[in-house]
Design a protein around this motif. Structure first.
Motif, PDB file in Angstrom:
ATOM      1  N   SER A  12      46.908  31.920  32.646  1.00  0.00           N
ATOM      2  CA  SER A  12      46.816  30.973  31.757  1.00  0.00           C
ATOM      3  C   SER A  12      48.163  31.880  31.120  1.00  0.00           C
ATOM      4  N   GLU A  31      46.876  42.395  26.255  1.00  0.00           N
ATOM      5  CA  GLU A  31      46.229  42.505  27.064  1.00  0.00           C
ATOM      6  C   GLU A  31      44.770  43.748  27.038  1.00  0.00           C
ATOM      7  N   LYS A  32      43.549  43.333  26.220  1.00  0.00           N
ATOM      8  CA  LYS A  32      43.175  44.357  25.860  1.00  0.00           C
ATOM      9  C   LYS A  32      42.674  44.902  27.370  1.00  0.00           C
ATOM     10  N   ARG A  39      39.384  36.396  34.092  1.00  0.00           N
ATOM     11  CA  ARG A  39      37.667  36.195  35.104  1.00  0.00           C
ATOM     12  C   ARG A  39      38.834  35.614  36.582  1.00  0.00           C
ATOM     13  N   TYR A  56      37.038  30.504  44.462  1.00  0.00           N
ATOM     14  CA  TYR A  56      37.709  30.206  45.457  1.00  0.00           C
ATOM     15  C   TYR A  56      38.187  29.376  43.716  1.00  0.00           C
ATOM     16  N   VAL A 127      44.217  42.807  20.644  1.00  0.00           N
ATOM     17  CA  VAL A 127      44.791  42.196  19.550  1.00  0.00           C
ATOM     18  C   VAL A 127      43.601  42.269  18.187  1.00  0.00           C
ATOM     19  N   ASP A 302      42.070  28.495  30.239  1.00  0.00           N
ATOM     20  CA  ASP A 302      40.872  27.250  31.386  1.00  0.00           C
ATOM     21  C   ASP A 302      39.921  25.583  30.401  1.00  0.00           C
ATOM     22  N   ARG A 308      39.022  25.147  35.147  1.00  0.00           N
ATOM     23  CA  ARG A 308      38.742  25.876  36.481  1.00  0.00           C
ATOM     24  C   ARG A 308      40.071  26.795  36.102  1.00  0.00           C
ATOM     25  N   LEU A 309      40.454  26.728  37.072  1.00  0.00           N
ATOM     26  CA  LEU A 309      41.769  28.042  37.379  1.00  0.00           C
ATOM     27  C   LEU A 309      42.543  26.552  37.484  1.00  0.00           C
TER      28      LEU A 309
HETATM   29  C1  FAD Z   1      31.390  33.788  36.720  1.00  0.00           C
HETATM   30  C2  FAD Z   1      32.774  32.917  37.228  1.00  0.00           C
HETATM   31  C3  FAD Z   1      33.303  32.828  37.877  1.00  0.00           C
HETATM   32  C4  FAD Z   1      33.606  31.355  37.763  1.00  0.00           C
HETATM   33  N1  FAD Z   1      34.401  30.336  39.176  1.00  0.00           N
HETATM   34  C5  FAD Z   1      35.114  29.469  39.799  1.00  0.00           C
HETATM   35  C6  FAD Z   1      35.665  29.180  40.888  1.00  0.00           C
HETATM   36  O1  FAD Z   1      35.153  29.928  41.883  1.00  0.00           O
HETATM   37  N2  FAD Z   1      36.764  28.148  40.560  1.00  0.00           N
HETATM   38  C7  FAD Z   1      37.069  27.767  39.686  1.00  0.00           C
HETATM   39  O2  FAD Z   1      38.496  27.285  39.428  1.00  0.00           O
HETATM   40  N3  FAD Z   1      37.085  28.586  38.493  1.00  0.00           N
HETATM   41  C8  FAD Z   1      36.273  29.324  38.035  1.00  0.00           C
HETATM   42  N4  FAD Z   1      35.752  30.500  37.345  1.00  0.00           N
HETATM   43  C9  FAD Z   1      36.912  29.441  35.978  1.00  0.00           C
HETATM   44  C10 FAD Z   1      37.649  30.544  36.529  1.00  0.00           C
HETATM   45  O3  FAD Z   1      38.151  31.910  36.555  1.00  0.00           O
HETATM   46  C11 FAD Z   1      38.815  31.130  34.929  1.00  0.00           C
HETATM   47  O4  FAD Z   1      39.488  29.190  35.101  1.00  0.00           O
HETATM   48  C12 FAD Z   1      40.363  30.997  35.123  1.00  0.00           C
HETATM   49  O5  FAD Z   1      40.188  32.986  35.427  1.00  0.00           O
HETATM   50  C13 FAD Z   1      40.899  31.019  32.958  1.00  0.00           C
HETATM   51  O6  FAD Z   1      41.782  32.310  33.830  1.00  0.00           O
HETATM   52  P1  FAD Z   1      42.317  31.898  31.162  1.00  0.00           P
HETATM   53  O7  FAD Z   1      44.543  33.098  32.373  1.00  0.00           O
HETATM   54  O8  FAD Z   1      42.235  30.716  31.140  1.00  0.00           O
HETATM   55  O9  FAD Z   1      41.582  32.930  31.580  1.00  0.00           O
HETATM   56  P2  FAD Z   1      41.106  34.419  31.590  1.00  0.00           P
HETATM   57  O10 FAD Z   1      40.999  34.289  32.469  1.00  0.00           O
HETATM   58  O11 FAD Z   1      39.064  34.822  30.779  1.00  0.00           O
HETATM   59  O12 FAD Z   1      42.072  35.091  30.386  1.00  0.00           O
HETATM   60  C14 FAD Z   1      42.080  35.998  29.036  1.00  0.00           C
HETATM   61  C15 FAD Z   1      42.529  37.119  28.755  1.00  0.00           C
HETATM   62  O13 FAD Z   1      42.682  37.465  26.985  1.00  0.00           O
HETATM   63  C16 FAD Z   1      42.022  38.494  27.193  1.00  0.00           C
HETATM   64  N5  FAD Z   1      41.852  38.660  26.000  1.00  0.00           N
HETATM   65  C17 FAD Z   1      40.695  38.136  25.802  1.00  0.00           C
HETATM   66  N6  FAD Z   1      41.310  38.621  23.934  1.00  0.00           N
HETATM   67  C18 FAD Z   1      41.702  39.392  23.504  1.00  0.00           C
HETATM   68  C19 FAD Z   1      42.235  40.314  22.294  1.00  0.00           C
HETATM   69  N7  FAD Z   1      42.307  39.873  21.199  1.00  0.00           N
HETATM   70  N8  FAD Z   1      43.725  40.802  22.839  1.00  0.00           N
HETATM   71  C20 FAD Z   1      44.648  41.095  23.790  1.00  0.00           C
HETATM   72  N9  FAD Z   1      43.583  40.286  25.011  1.00  0.00           N
HETATM   73  C21 FAD Z   1      42.590  39.721  25.352  1.00  0.00           C
HETATM   74  C22 FAD Z   1      41.090  38.743  28.366  1.00  0.00           C
HETATM   75  O14 FAD Z   1      40.671  40.524  28.438  1.00  0.00           O
HETATM   76  C23 FAD Z   1      41.747  38.264  29.333  1.00  0.00           C
HETATM   77  O15 FAD Z   1      42.298  39.043  30.757  1.00  0.00           O
HETATM   78  C24 FAD Z   1      34.771  31.218  37.033  1.00  0.00           C
HETATM   79  C25 FAD Z   1      34.757  31.958  36.260  1.00  0.00           C
HETATM   80  C26 FAD Z   1      33.955  32.917  36.750  1.00  0.00           C
HETATM   81  C27 FAD Z   1      33.567  33.795  34.560  1.00  0.00           C
END
Ligand code: FAD
Length: 328
Positions: A12, A31-32, A39, A56, A127, A302, A308-309
């Protein structure tokens, strides 16, 4: 041109930063962790690797399909030809579905790596605090380092981590507090010294403490040898066993794998575990208003656009559109 701070380098955050930069704005991404992807995670070991976060992704939204077509053309993603079985109390049931499933290639975060080219990224920077100075923002990390000034701060971390940073009095507080809490998930990855002979490449597990099994080495762009499996554990079990040992996780994973039809499994040659404290929200929540124009704070992630992704991408894309219109 506006200058934005993006907290989080998951899909995101990177989608948001890339689209804002393409529209002529400047972004700094914080990014921490040590790397990008959040994820969307793959851990490399000696001679093997496994995706321990998202397994996936699928596509529903035509706009997201256009983005995925670009990822496919760039070689960042590829279809994974898998038809997961269903494992329930009656055993393995084939579950012929028409769902097209994709993965990042050669690692699950390949798309995030690709789209972050040229972006101003600060890794290992958690942060910790936001400070409003006139109409600008300053950030502080947990080492006391200061960054800024920024025209807006965009929070893309999981719900609890975003809530911890949200300034009091923001109009985003109400929709945020109404969102369901994110639940934990244990992941275990193991390799076998010889092929297991298990027929299916993946299974949704409906009984017991494991809820997903996948032969990670069957995904495109991965080495087939050693045979590698990933197990995910239910939210409830994970929450009740936050300190689970490697051996307990392995024992449970092997028990679930045996139920896929091979009562004798070869020896496990290596393994790693990962505990996701904020894995999924489990809800298809949609936060319509993700930007507080008064305080210049935005939200993506998400959990704001379905769990989801695809939701992560949509949240970054939607917030970028709002901000580009706001600063037009
Ligand atoms: C075990 C598991 C299985 C999954 N399986 C699926 C699947 O099969 N299909 C699917 O579509 N989705 C799946 N998902 C969900 C998918 O991974 C997420 O929807 C997507 O990766 C979320 O992206 P994001 O950017 O919203 O959040 P994130 O990927 O969580 O990114 C947020 C980032 O913020 C950083 N952060 C947090 N706090 C701070 C701070 N204070 N300062 C700096 N950085 C910070 C974190 O380190 C992280 O890197 C799964 C998730 C998990 C955990």
């Amino acid at each position: 041109m506006a200058v934005f701070a993006v907290v989080g380098a998951g899909l995101s955050g990177m989608t948001l930063a890339r689209e804002l930069e393409q529209a002529g704005h400047r972004c700094q991404v914080f990014e921490k962790s040590r790397g990008r992807g959040g994820r969307l995670a793959t851990r490399r070991r000696d001679g093997w690797q496994a995706d321990h976060g998202a397994q996936y992704f699928t596509v529903r939204d035509p706009e997201f399909q256009q983005e995925v077509d670009q990822w496919l053309a760039s070689g960042w993603a590829a279809p994974w030809s898998v038809t997961p079985a269903v494992l329930d109390q009656d055993g393995v049931q084939s579950s012929p579905d028409e769902q097209l499933r994709y993965v990042g290639v050669p690692t699950m975060n390949a798309m995030v790596q690709g789209m972050s080219e040229g972006l101003d990224l600060f890794v290992k920077t958690r942060v910790d605090r936001l400070e409003r100075v006139g109409k600008q923002w300053r950030l502080w990390d947990d080492q006391g380092e200061q960054y800024g000034q920024f025209d807006a701060v965009l929070l893309t971390a999981p719900l609890a981590q975003s809530l911890a940073l949200l300034p009091p009095g923001s109009s985003l507080e109400v929709p945020l507090r109404g969102t369901s809490a994110m639940v934990p998930c244990w992941a275990l990855a193991i390799t076998f010294s010889e092929p297991t002979g298990i027929e299916t490449d993946a299974a949704f597990v409906k009984t017991g403490v494991v809820n997903w099994l996948a032969r990670d080495s069957s995904k495109p762009g991965r080495v087939a040898d050693p045979e590698t499996w990933v197990a995910h554990f239910t939210a409830q079990w994970s929450a009740n066993h936050l300190d689970a040992s490697d051996s307990l996780l392995e024992q449970q994973c092997l028990a679930a794998l045996r139920r896929l039809g091979q009562s004798e499994l070869p020896p496990v040659s290596d393994r790693f575990k990962h505990r996701w404290l904020y894995a999924r929200s489990g809800a298809e929540t949609v936060i319509e208003q993700a930007f507080d124009a008064n305080l210049a704070i935005g939200l993506a992630g998400d959990w704001t656009q379905g769990d989801r992704l695809e939701g992560a991408w949509r949240s970054g894309h939607r917030l970028a559109k709002t901000l580009i219109e706001h600063w037009a």
